[in-house]
Motif scaffolding. Structure first.
Motif, PDB file in Angstrom:
ATOM      1  N   ILE A   1      -5.191   6.640   2.693  1.00 55.80           N
ATOM      2  CA  ILE A   1      -5.288   6.396   3.702  1.00 55.80           C
ATOM      3  C   ILE A   1      -4.487   6.458   5.167  1.00 55.80           C
ATOM      4  CG2 ILE A   1      -6.776   4.486   2.928  1.00 55.80           C
ATOM      5  CD1 ILE A   1      -4.737   2.416   3.518  1.00 55.80           C
ATOM      6  N   PHE A   2      -3.550   7.433   4.792  1.00 53.94           N
ATOM      7  CA  PHE A   2      -2.726   8.102   5.736  1.00 53.94           C
ATOM      8  C   PHE A   2      -1.361   7.016   6.168  1.00 53.94           C
ATOM      9  CE2 PHE A   2      -6.847  10.093   7.055  1.00 53.94           C
ATOM     10  CZ  PHE A   2      -6.749  11.296   5.937  1.00 53.94           C
ATOM     11  N   SER A   3      -1.175   6.137   5.120  1.00 53.48           N
ATOM     12  CA  SER A   3      -0.092   5.088   5.822  1.00 53.48           C
ATOM     13  C   SER A   3       1.014   4.933   4.869  1.00 53.48           C
ATOM     14  CB  SER A   3      -0.927   3.868   5.946  1.00 53.48           C
ATOM     15  OG  SER A   3      -1.567   3.318   4.604  1.00 53.48           O
ATOM     16  N   SER A   4       1.442   6.060   4.124  1.00 51.76           N
ATOM     17  CA  SER A   4       2.556   5.762   3.182  1.00 51.76           C
ATOM     18  C   SER A   4       3.835   5.778   3.935  1.00 51.76           C
ATOM     19  CB  SER A   4       2.699   7.154   2.370  1.00 51.76           C
ATOM     20  OG  SER A   4       2.813   8.405   3.067  1.00 51.76           O
ATOM     21  N   ASN A   5       4.004   6.163   5.142  1.00 49.94           N
ATOM     22  CA  ASN A   5       5.247   5.941   5.624  1.00 49.94           C
ATOM     23  C   ASN A   5       5.407   4.462   5.951  1.00 49.94           C
ATOM     24  OD1 ASN A   5       3.169   6.069   7.544  1.00 49.94           O
ATOM     25  ND2 ASN A   5       4.453   6.399   9.249  1.00 49.94           N
ATOM     26  N   ILE A   6       4.190   3.598   6.295  1.00 49.44           N
ATOM     27  CA  ILE A   6       4.280   2.220   6.522  1.00 49.44           C
ATOM     28  C   ILE A   6       4.937   1.524   5.194  1.00 49.44           C
ATOM     29  CG2 ILE A   6       3.265   0.195   7.315  1.00 49.44           C
ATOM     30  CD1 ILE A   6       1.369   1.968   9.080  1.00 49.44           C
ATOM     31  N   LEU A   7       4.466   1.824   4.227  1.00 45.63           N
ATOM     32  CA  LEU A   7       4.375   1.198   2.865  1.00 45.63           C
ATOM     33  C   LEU A   7       5.782   1.525   2.464  1.00 45.63           C
ATOM     34  CD1 LEU A   7       3.528  -0.048   0.095  1.00 45.63           C
ATOM     35  CD2 LEU A   7       3.096   2.396  -0.614  1.00 45.63           C
ATOM     36  N   PHE A   8       6.318   2.834   2.497  1.00 44.34           N
ATOM     37  CA  PHE A   8       7.971   2.847   2.114  1.00 44.34           C
ATOM     38  C   PHE A   8       8.882   2.369   3.033  1.00 44.34           C
ATOM     39  CE2 PHE A   8       5.654   7.026   0.176  1.00 44.34           C
ATOM     40  CZ  PHE A   8       5.786   6.224  -0.944  1.00 44.34           C
TER      41      PHE A   8
END
Length: 613
Positions: free
Chosen positions: A108-115
């Motif tokens: 969902i194009f949000s891995s930067n937020i997760l990491f």
């Protein structure tokens, strides 16, 4: 848009340093700047495509998103699919749970937020995350979602107004990045600066400005100027790769070096320049063509190999993995990227159906891994699973302004330090409960001894906790414990001197002081060691290795006044030759450096006469 082979060459110049940086080669300590090169290239290429089509009145945002999906998602989903069985076989439950979260966020194009919420990019734990590198794809994907809409809304205003508005965004983003990356007391802010679009957008905008310039102007006519500027550009990138390291504030004004260098190459590496001749060499262009797939493959290879080996990887293995990532990149470029980008081979309806199906499958599997807690049943703890536990009061009583007191009775004992004092606090309280005394826990996350540097992390908490303990006449004994093994030598001296002053303050106020040393560090978490172990013993470092690693700390402890009692955990967890992570009855740790409640109870039992005499 006319094909520029030198741009593919520039992609090769971007991806190689990233791969070698993640491999851990010191010469490429700043190899992470390859991502910044990619950002500028993306800003340039995407903007060139959009404004060309808008000028010809044929731009379609739907078609744009379809092209981006064809370019990005097939290879990404293929790599993720290959990662799944390795994740199941090699990742311990908490790692598999984290992996599940990452494949959902990637989808969902949000891995930067997760990491950003999990850890810093340069943290030791980060190198074990197979999909950590997808944070940069998420930044670009978020940019792809917003930027075309911005241009559609502002196109009628004219180029000058568009550039003006983008300039405001550029300077705001750069200013925010410079401020955030220098917040040394706020690691979450620094991490946000690294991972998130608001502090990375200005890099993409540099490429945007280059695209607008070249749309209205030709390349520079002066051969000498192009020759000089392109050489300066490539030197700026190479300088960043070699000189920058994880201690360089990033992104910040430092990031202008590789970013401007990339812009100069796009503007000035024209035909007949030395840099153009280099970037258009067939092997360089070939690597550039497969650079996206190479970027996707390298991190999972390194992460899974590190997860499967209890120890450091040899240079031979690391070089081999770099080569394998290139070979896999060719394969996925040839058989995944190329067919999906060709509409005649993969029609739109098949492409859309495949990508929607892939998104649903990966999201579902990720949620399954997450809510299934990483399928803990895969790990054979033996009969001692219950011993890998934290203090039941860790969440409630750690990093709080008002300390907890365990249990009933007068608080005769106080603990003081960072997260390494949490479990020992509870175990000590259990031990003292029959004697009618309670224990007051004073602990703060990642808090080093700190009484002189007001700008440093947790300064206020340290001062308040010291005053509280000193002024509490009922507290007779203070147990101090800090994690100091991983502190850099230049900072360790300052922390040790502050620790000396803290201990002196307690002693001068008639408090009996104990200092509890840090447990020997394990190479991997206790769960990983159990998962991959070949014998019943969980092996830590040799005792000599541990003493040498902590030579400065042990020298400091020997210099303390004789009324300060040093309790060395190595005496509990180590024999004369080796340190261990377990015994026949349980596990001493709950990760690779924090003691479990079982380990804390062993320590209290070993030193029990010190507390009850």
């Amino acid at each position: 848009m006319k094909y520029r082979a030198e741009i593919d060459g520039l992609r090769a110049l971007a991806v190689l340093p990233v791969i070698l940086f993640h491999a851990g080669f010191e010469l490429f300590s700043g190899g992470f700047v390859g991502v910044d090169v990619f950002f500028v290239i993306s800003g340039y290429l995407i903007t060139t495509i959009i404004i060309t089509e808008m000028a010809e009145d044929r731009f379609s945002v739907i078609n744009f998103y379809k092209r981006r999906a064809r370019r990005i998602l097939p290879a990404l989903f293929f790599v993720m699919a290959v990662c799944l069985p390795f994740a199941w076989l090699l990742l311990v439950p908490n790692e598999l749970k984290d992996f599940g979260q990452s494949i959902v966020s990637v989808s969902i194009f949000s891995s930067n937020i997760l990491f950003w919420t999990e850890a810093g990019y340069f943290d030791a734990a980060a190198e074990l995350k197979p999909l950590l590198h997808t944070w940069s794809l998420a930044v670009e994907e978020q940019y792809y979602l917003l930027f075309p809409i911005f241009l559609m809304l502002t196109w009628r205003l004219g180029v000058k107004w568009i550039i003006f508005l983008l300039s405001i965004v550029f300077f705001s983003s750069l200013g925010l990045a410079e401020w955030a990356s220098n917040q040394i007391t706020q690691p979450k802010i620094i991490s946000a600066a690294y991972f998130l679009l608001p502090t990375r957008g200005w890099e993409l905008l540099v490429g945007v400005f280059v695209a607008f310039y070249l749309k209205s102007n030709t390349f520079f006519n002066s051969k000498m100027f192009n020759q000089m500027m392109s050489l300066i550009g490539i030197v700026m990138i190479l300088y960043s790769v070699i000189v920058f390291d994880k201690n360089t504030p990033f992104p910040s004004l430092y990031t202008l070096v590789p970013v401007i260098g990339t812009a100069l190459l796009i503007l000035c590496s024209v035909q007949k320049t030395l840099v153009y001749n280099f970037l258009t060499l067939k092997p360089i262009v070939g690597l550039g063509l497969i650079s996206y797939s190479a970027y996707l493959w390298h991190q999972p290879l390194f992460a899974f190999m590190r997860s499967s080996v209890l120890g450091d990887l040899s240079e031979f293995i690391l070089i081999s993995l770099c080569a394998v990532s290139i070979m896999l990149a060719w394969f996925s470029y040839r058989f995944i990227e190329t067919p999906f980008r060709d509409r005649s081979v993969t029609p739109s309806n098949i492409m859309v159906t495949s990508l929607i199906g892939g998104t649903i499958v990966f999201t579902s599997l990720g949620l399954l891994f997450h809510f299934g807690d990483g399928f803990d049943s895969r790990l054979n703890y033996g009969e001692n699973i219950i011993t890998i536990e934290k203090s039941p009061k860790r969440d409630d009583c750690h990093t709080v302004e008002t300390p907890c007191e365990f249990f009933e009775g007068t608080p005769k004992f106080a603990t003081f330090g960072d997260s390494h004092v949490v479990e020992i606090s509870y175990a000590l309280a259990e031990h003292m409960q029959p004697y009618g005394y309670s224990v007051q826990q004073n602990s703060y996350t990642s808090c080093r001894p700190n009484i002189r540097k007001e700008e440093l992390y947790c300064f206020d908490w340290t001062a308040k906790a010291i005053d509280r303990i000193i002024n509490d006449k009922g507290i007779e004994v203070v147990l101090v414990s800090y994690s100091l093994a991983a502190v850099k030598p230049e900072k360790l001296e300052i922390f040790l001197e502050d620790l000396r002053v803290i201990i002196k303050k307690f002693s001068e106020n008639e408090k009996k002081v104990y200092f509890l040393s840090q447990p020997p560090l394990l190479d991997h978490s206790i769960q990983k060691q159990i998962f991959l172990r070949k014998s019943n013993d969980i092996l830590g470092p040799t005792r000599i290795q541990w003493m040498q690693t902590n030579n400065s700390v042990y020298s400091f402890l020997k210099s303390l006044p004789k009324d300060v009692v040093v309790l060395d955990i190595a005496n509990v967890f180590c024999d004369d030759n080796r340190c261990y992570g377990n015994d026949n009855n349980g596990y001493y740790y709950y990760d690779d450096n924090h003691i479990s409640l079982y380990g804390a109870r062993k320590i209290v039992e070993y030193f029990s006469t010190n507390f009850t005499d």
